[in-house]
Design an enzyme around this catalytic site. Structure first.
Site, PDB file in Angstrom:
ATOM      1  N   CYS A  38      76.998 -15.218  13.464  1.00  0.00           N
ATOM      2  CA  CYS A  38      76.032 -15.721  12.602  1.00  0.00           C
ATOM      3  C   CYS A  38      75.600 -15.142  11.398  1.00  0.00           C
ATOM      4  CB  CYS A  38      74.371 -15.942  13.299  1.00  0.00           C
ATOM      5  SG  CYS A  38      74.726 -16.540  15.020  1.00  0.00           S
ATOM      6  N   ASP A  58      73.394 -14.357  25.027  1.00  0.00           N
ATOM      7  CA  ASP A  58      73.201 -12.952  24.802  1.00  0.00           C
ATOM      8  C   ASP A  58      71.951 -12.595  23.955  1.00  0.00           C
ATOM      9  OD1 ASP A  58      74.753 -14.076  22.682  1.00  0.00           O
ATOM     10  OD2 ASP A  58      75.715 -12.399  22.182  1.00  0.00           O
ATOM     11  N   ILE A 115     101.451 -16.591  10.930  1.00  0.00           N
ATOM     12  CA  ILE A 115     101.857 -17.101   9.477  1.00  0.00           C
ATOM     13  C   ILE A 115     103.435 -16.705   9.226  1.00  0.00           C
ATOM     14  CG2 ILE A 115      99.696 -16.836   8.553  1.00  0.00           C
ATOM     15  CD1 ILE A 115     100.323 -14.110   7.625  1.00  0.00           C
ATOM     16  N   SER A 122      91.811 -10.646  17.515  1.00  0.00           N
ATOM     17  CA  SER A 122      92.666  -9.846  16.640  1.00  0.00           C
ATOM     18  C   SER A 122      93.260  -8.539  17.234  1.00  0.00           C
ATOM     19  CB  SER A 122      91.983  -9.722  15.229  1.00  0.00           C
ATOM     20  OG  SER A 122      92.509  -8.816  14.341  1.00  0.00           O
ATOM     21  N   GLY A 123      94.085  -8.137  16.786  1.00  0.00           N
ATOM     22  CA  GLY A 123      94.753  -6.699  17.091  1.00  0.00           C
ATOM     23  C   GLY A 123      94.324  -5.747  16.423  1.00  0.00           C
TER      24      GLY A 123
END
EC number: 6.3.5.4
Length: 634
Positions: free
Chosen positions: A2, A95, A282, A361-362
């Site tokens: 958020c 949460d 990509i 994501s890595g």
């Protein structure tokens, strides 16, 4: 995930909070809310991920506490069970409520129990105190401005700049830092009057105007404790557990899949948990990829997708960079010159159009496990310094004569060689800094106003102070720790949060997790870099699930074809900025030094594409700062 904002003991704090919250609408398009109590105002924009019902709405109140919260707690189920066993009753499944109840039960003592990414403000009606908190590793941002005993805060600096712009002044030392690194370190802020809450800390404001702060988690201490560890580390089990926890969601989760080790590892693990998971990758126009001498990452992404039944979405990056440059500069809040932010924004925009709100994501694996070329290069430099000086001078002269590009293609190996020789003879900390920053001290002094020498030296000293602020004796882990304290929060986590939230998506980083970090620093440097290979420990762990052709493939780059863009799309803009830009006209940058960069790049003698790209981003950011971002680009 958020956007949060608020004001405490601030004149006109209620309407101001509304305006700040509205400025963050892209971070939370699913709902908004405000809490008011005396001179306390909390705002919230909601991106619904866990508990999509109204019981997850914010700001959330219970038992005299009010909370506005940005983030995800991946151990919320375990904390909920512990609290329920203690007699706590819950209204919903979010949460957010777990965090609120944990705060009531344990106060700041709950913070060391949290596993996730978060920035939040909690107000106690009984004491009249407001506390700001940021996660252990700096994944989520929190900016604030203090006056007297009051404070205004927001998830994004642009919100504060837009509303308080007349009273904020650009910090020239932060701009110099951004020139050096192409990003602003997390310890600095682009405006002198604004601050970033440091990772792993809390800051309390009291009604009498006093404040106090505390550190509940220290990355340096965790790294040093790891160095003393003598047991075995089951790295695969730790990464697998973190990935599983990061899939906690009531909406679909997808992944970034570049075809490199890190994203492939996470995607394979996620696909075992959620068969048929979507992934986004990509590619670039063939002529751009050739000019950049980029590896064919798409081929590897397709191999992973086929083997693990992943629904792969391929996006060709051929953007109108003249349009995207000012847009991304606005979204990034501070002058950040990494074009990878464009990739993240476009990937997340495509995912959002397909109805995906959450991606894995890595990010972080290279910093923690010594996966960047600079890590190996700095070890190779130790050997290079043992080469006789006559031979080193001959090598340097020969490499200096080589071009980095022709009119049709770039020469990657020459770029690497020139980069290596720029730092190979330097002492350890200086060499490490020079291996990934844009300029040495002399070049930086030539580029900026002569009046800014003290600011340049302050910025360089700060890097040395951070690098040597450790008892670690292992050079590899010293580099990893410095990266985790500076490079990771200052650049990679910063652009990831801001560019992906601009597309109203949440990106999660399973490698940037307190348990993965703890495990990473229990691995000695000799097991991270062996011979001429980096990230060895993580590669060994990944062989439990990935084929060798993915694990041991040549390293790719999550970047963009900068040299093609600079030589074609953006060349007129570079000329305009050098001749008529506000940075040059104000005296901050020296026109002759910029012209030299352009000439070296145009001749193919030196690779200055990244330098010039960042000059453009800094120019657009500074233009926005001068107008207080009131005309923000949408």
């Amino acid at each position: 995930m958020c956007g949060i904002a608020g004001a405490y003991s601030w004149p006109g704090g209620g309407p101001l909070t509304d305006r700040l919250t509205q400025c963050l609408a892209h971070r939370g398009p699913d709902g908004d809310g405000r809490y008011d109590h005396r001179d306390v105002h909390l705002g919230h924009r909601r991106l619904s991920i866990v508990d999509l019902s109204e019981t997850g709405a914010q700001p959330m109140t219970a038992e005299g506490l009010a909370l506005t919260y940005n983030g995800e707690l991946y151990n919320a189920p375990e904390l909920r069970a512990e609290l329920e066993a203690a007699g706590v009753r819950f209204r919903g499944t979010s949460d957010t409520e777990v965090l609120l109840r944990a705060w009531r039960e344990w106060g700041t003592g709950c913070l060391s129990r949290l596993r996730g990414m978060f920035a939040f403000a909690v107000y106690d009606e009984r004491t009249g105190e407001l506390v700001l908190v940021r996660d252990q590793l700096g994944i989520k941002p929190l900016f604030f401005v203090r006056r007297g005993g009051g404070v205004v805060f927001a998830s994004e600096l642009k919100a504060l700049a837009r509303e308080l712009g007349d009273t904020l002044n650009v910090d020239q030392a932060a701009m110099i830092a951004s020139l050096l690194y192409y990003w602003v370190p997390d310890s600095r802020c682009a405006y002198r009057e604004a601050e970033k809450l440091p990772p792993g800390t809390w800051l309390r404001f009291r009604p009498d105007g006093s404040t106090d702060t505390g550190t509940y988690w220290s990355l340096r201490e965790v790294a040093e404790e790891g160095a003393a560890y003598r047991g075995e580390v089951d790295l695969h089990a730790v990464v697998e557990d973190s990935t599983r926890k990061h899939l906690l969601s009531d909406v679909p989760v997808a992944t970034f899949l570049s075809g490199g080790l890190d994203s492939s590892y996470l995607t394979a693990l996620a696909a075992r948990e959620q068969p048929g998971i979507s992934a986004y990758t990509i590619g670039f126009r063939p002529e751009d990829a050739k000019f950049e001498a980029m590896p064919d990452d798409l081929r590897y992404a397709r191999i992973v997708a086929r083997q693990f039944g992943v629904d792969l979405h391929e996006i060709e990056i051929a953007p109108d960079v003249q349009d995207l440059l000012p847009r991304m500069t606005h979204h990034l809040d501070e002058p950040i010159g990494d074009p990878a932010a464009i990739n993240s924004f476009l990937i997340c925009s495509a995912a959002r159009e397909a109805g995906v709100k959450v991606l894995l994501s890595g990010m972080g694996a290279d910093e923690l496990f010594a996966g960047y070329r600079k890590h190996l290069a700095n070890l190779l430099a130790l050997r290079y310094r043992r080469v006789p000086g006559v031979a080193r001078r001959a090598i340097g002269a020969a490499v200096d004569r080589l071009p980095v590009a022709s009119s049709t293609r770039g020469y990657r190996s020459v770029r690497f060689a020139k980069r290596f020789l720029s730092f190979a003879d330097l002492p350890e900390e200086t060499a490490f800094r020079r291996s990934y920053t844009m300029y040495d001290r002399t070049e930086l002094l030539d580029l900026v106003s002569p009046d800014l020498q003290s600011e340049v030296d302050d910025v360089l000293t700060e890097h040395a102070d951070v690098y040597y602020d450790t008892k670690l004796t292992d050079q590899v882990n010293r580099m990893c720790l410095a990266d985790a304290r500076m490079f990771l929060p200052g650049l990679n986590l910063a652009y990831t949060d801001r560019s992906t939230m601009a597309a109203s998506t949440e990106v999660r980083t399973p490698f940037v997790d307190v348990e993965v970090v703890r495990a990473a620093f229990r691995v000695p440097g000799r097991e991270k870099i062996s011979g001429r290979q980096g990230k060895v420990a993580l590669k060994k762990a990944a062989t439990a699930i990935l084929p060798d052709e993915i694990v041991y493939r040549p390293k790719g780059l999550f970047s963009a074809p900068l040299r093609a863009w600079m030589s074609r799309d953006l060349a007129p803009l570079v000329r305009e900025v050098i001749e008529d830009g506000v940075l040059v006209e104000s005296g901050f940058l020296q026109r002759d030094a910029l012209r030299k960069l352009v000439a070296e790049d145009a001749a193919g003698r030196e690779d200055r594409a990244k330098h010039l790209w960042h000059v453009l981003t800094l120019e657009y950011w500074y233009r926005g700062a001068l107008r207080g971002e009131r005309l923000g680009v949408q």
